[in-house]
Design a protein around this motif. Structure first.
Motif, PDB file in Angstrom:
ATOM      1  N   SER A 124      40.228  33.551  38.844  1.00  0.00           N
ATOM      2  CA  SER A 124      39.355  34.730  38.851  1.00  0.00           C
ATOM      3  C   SER A 124      39.905  35.810  39.775  1.00  0.00           C
ATOM      4  CB  SER A 124      37.943  34.354  39.317  1.00  0.00           C
ATOM      5  OG  SER A 124      37.334  33.500  38.408  1.00  0.00           O
ATOM      6  N   LEU A 125      40.347  35.399  40.955  1.00  0.00           N
ATOM      7  CA  LEU A 125      40.887  36.364  41.914  1.00  0.00           C
ATOM      8  C   LEU A 125      42.178  36.991  41.399  1.00  0.00           C
ATOM      9  CD1 LEU A 125      40.128  34.471  45.229  1.00  0.00           C
ATOM     10  CD2 LEU A 125      39.176  36.681  44.547  1.00  0.00           C
ATOM     11  N   HIS A 126      43.075  36.165  40.848  1.00  0.00           N
ATOM     12  CA  HIS A 126      44.331  36.703  40.315  1.00  0.00           C
ATOM     13  C   HIS A 126      44.055  37.720  39.206  1.00  0.00           C
ATOM     14  CE1 HIS A 126      47.614  34.723  42.390  1.00  0.00           C
ATOM     15  NE2 HIS A 126      46.955  33.569  42.327  1.00  0.00           N
ATOM     16  N   ASP A 127      43.147  37.384  38.296  1.00  0.00           N
ATOM     17  CA  ASP A 127      42.807  38.309  37.198  1.00  0.00           C
ATOM     18  C   ASP A 127      42.253  39.625  37.739  1.00  0.00           C
ATOM     19  OD1 ASP A 127      43.631  36.413  35.363  1.00  0.00           O
ATOM     20  OD2 ASP A 127      41.594  35.788  34.798  1.00  0.00           O
ATOM     21  N   ALA A 128      41.352  39.544  38.701  1.00  0.00           N
ATOM     22  CA  ALA A 128      40.746  40.754  39.267  1.00  0.00           C
ATOM     23  C   ALA A 128      41.788  41.584  40.010  1.00  0.00           C
ATOM     24  CB  ALA A 128      39.592  40.379  40.192  1.00  0.00           C
ATOM     25  N   TYR A 129      42.643  40.918  40.777  1.00  0.00           N
ATOM     26  CA  TYR A 129      43.697  41.657  41.484  1.00  0.00           C
ATOM     27  C   TYR A 129      44.647  42.312  40.485  1.00  0.00           C
ATOM     28  CZ  TYR A 129      42.725  40.686  46.383  1.00  0.00           C
ATOM     29  OH  TYR A 129      42.158  40.686  47.635  1.00  0.00           O
ATOM     30  N   GLU A 130      44.976  41.625  39.402  1.00  0.00           N
ATOM     31  CA  GLU A 130      45.860  42.210  38.376  1.00  0.00           C
ATOM     32  C   GLU A 130      45.255  43.473  37.798  1.00  0.00           C
ATOM     33  OE1 GLU A 130      49.017  41.871  37.200  1.00  0.00           O
ATOM     34  OE2 GLU A 130      49.168  40.519  38.904  1.00  0.00           O
ATOM     35  N   GLN A 131      43.956  43.426  37.476  1.00  0.00           N
ATOM     36  CA  GLN A 131      43.276  44.608  36.939  1.00  0.00           C
ATOM     37  C   GLN A 131      43.343  45.773  37.934  1.00  0.00           C
ATOM     38  OE1 GLN A 131      39.222  43.785  35.856  1.00  0.00           O
ATOM     39  NE2 GLN A 131      39.779  42.245  34.343  1.00  0.00           N
ATOM     40  N   ALA A 132      43.039  45.476  39.185  1.00  0.00           N
ATOM     41  CA  ALA A 132      43.041  46.523  40.215  1.00  0.00           C
ATOM     42  C   ALA A 132      44.449  47.063  40.444  1.00  0.00           C
ATOM     43  CB  ALA A 132      42.446  45.991  41.512  1.00  0.00           C
ATOM     44  N   ILE A 133      45.422  46.184  40.522  1.00  0.00           N
ATOM     45  CA  ILE A 133      46.807  46.601  40.756  1.00  0.00           C
ATOM     46  C   ILE A 133      47.291  47.486  39.615  1.00  0.00           C
ATOM     47  CG2 ILE A 133      49.192  45.719  40.785  1.00  0.00           C
ATOM     48  CD1 ILE A 133      48.056  43.358  42.518  1.00  0.00           C
ATOM     49  N   GLU A 134      47.013  47.076  38.393  1.00  0.00           N
ATOM     50  CA  GLU A 134      47.431  47.860  37.228  1.00  0.00           C
ATOM     51  C   GLU A 134      46.773  49.241  37.233  1.00  0.00           C
ATOM     52  OE1 GLU A 134      46.801  47.569  32.460  1.00  0.00           O
ATOM     53  OE2 GLU A 134      47.424  45.733  33.489  1.00  0.00           O
ATOM     54  N   ALA A 135      45.488  49.286  37.534  1.00  0.00           N
ATOM     55  CA  ALA A 135      44.760  50.557  37.537  1.00  0.00           C
ATOM     56  C   ALA A 135      45.269  51.486  38.641  1.00  0.00           C
ATOM     57  CB  ALA A 135      43.263  50.313  37.690  1.00  0.00           C
ATOM     58  N   VAL A 136      45.517  50.949  39.819  1.00  0.00           N
ATOM     59  CA  VAL A 136      46.011  51.766  40.930  1.00  0.00           C
ATOM     60  C   VAL A 136      47.426  52.272  40.621  1.00  0.00           C
ATOM     61  CG1 VAL A 136      46.713  51.728  43.372  1.00  0.00           C
ATOM     62  CG2 VAL A 136      44.533  50.710  42.681  1.00  0.00           C
ATOM     63  N   ALA A 137      48.263  51.411  40.061  1.00  0.00           N
ATOM     64  CA  ALA A 137      49.633  51.813  39.721  1.00  0.00           C
ATOM     65  C   ALA A 137      49.626  52.916  38.660  1.00  0.00           C
ATOM     66  CB  ALA A 137      50.436  50.615  39.220  1.00  0.00           C
TER      67      ALA A 137
END
Length: 178
Positions: A124-137
Motif C-alpha cells: 500500500s505504501l509503495h503504491d501510494a508513494y509511486e502515485q505521489a512521485i509520478e505526480a510530483v515529477a
C-alpha cells in the motif's frame, strides 16, 4: 501438620491471575501498537494519494496554460513575462518540486527497512508513494515546459531591426555599436 489446600489454591490462582493480567496487558499494548501502526500507514497512504491528486490538478492547469502560451500569437514588443517574474517563479517551483521528489524517493526506500510493516502495508505504501512521485515529477516537468514556452514566446516577441547578418561576427559588431 495441617495444609490448607484452599489457601494454596487461592495463592496459585492469585499468581496465575497476575501472570494472566500481565499477558492481557502485553496483548493489549501489542494490539494498540498494531492499531497505531495501521493508523499511521492509512494516514500516510491517504496523505500521499491526496498529494498526488493536488499535483495532478496543478499539472492539468499548467499544461492547459502552457498550450495557450505555445499557440498564442507573437506580436513584436508584447511579452507575456517582460520582467521574467513568471519564468523565475516557475524555475523556483520546479526546483522545489525536485527537492520534494528526492524526499519522497528516500522515504519510499525506507519502507522495506521497517520491520514492523507487513507485506500488505509495504505494498500500500509503495503504491501510494509511486502515485505521489509520478505526480510530483510530472508537475516539475510541466513547470519547466511552461517556463520554456514563455521564454520562447517572449524571445519571438523581441523587436527585430529587420537587418540580416551574414556572419556571427557581423552580429556581434552590430551589438557592440548599438
Amino acid at each position: 501438620m495441617f495444609v490448607n489446600t484452599e489457601n494454596i489454591m487461592s495463592i496459585a490462582m492469585s499468581r496465575n491471575n497476575e501472570a494472566g493480567a500481565r499477558l492481557v496487558g502485553v496483548a493489549r499494548s501489542t494490539e494498540a501498537a498494531s492499531i497505531n501502526l495501521i493508523d499511521a500507514v492509512d494516514g500516510t497512504v491517504d496523505a500521499l494519494v491526496g498529494l498526488a491528486g493536488v499535483m495532478n490538478g496543478f499539472n492539468r492547469m499548467i499544461a492547459s496554460i502552457c498550450e495557450e502560451v505555445a499557440t498564442a500569437e507573437c506580436i513584436e514588443g508584447r511579452y507575456i513575462d517582460a520582467n521574467d517574474e513568471a519564468v523565475d517563479a516557475l524555475g523556483h517551483a520546479a526546483s522545489s518540486l525536485k527537492d520534494q521528489l528526492t524526499s519522497l524517493v528516500r522515504k519510499r526506500a525506507s519502507i522495506d527497512k521497517d520491520g514492523r510493516l507487513k507485506g500488505h502495508h509495504c505494498e500500500s505504501l509503495h503504491d501510494a508513494y509511486e502515485q505521489a512521485i509520478e505526480a510530483v515529477a510530472e508537475l516539475a516537468e510541466s513547470c519547466m515546459q511552461m517556463r520554456a514556452a514563455i521564454i520562447r514566446h517572449d524571445l519571438a516577441a523581441e523587436p527585430r531591426s529587420g537587418e540580416a547578418f551574414a556572419t556571427a561576427e557581423a552580429l556581434i559588431e552590430s551589438l557592440r555599436n548599438a
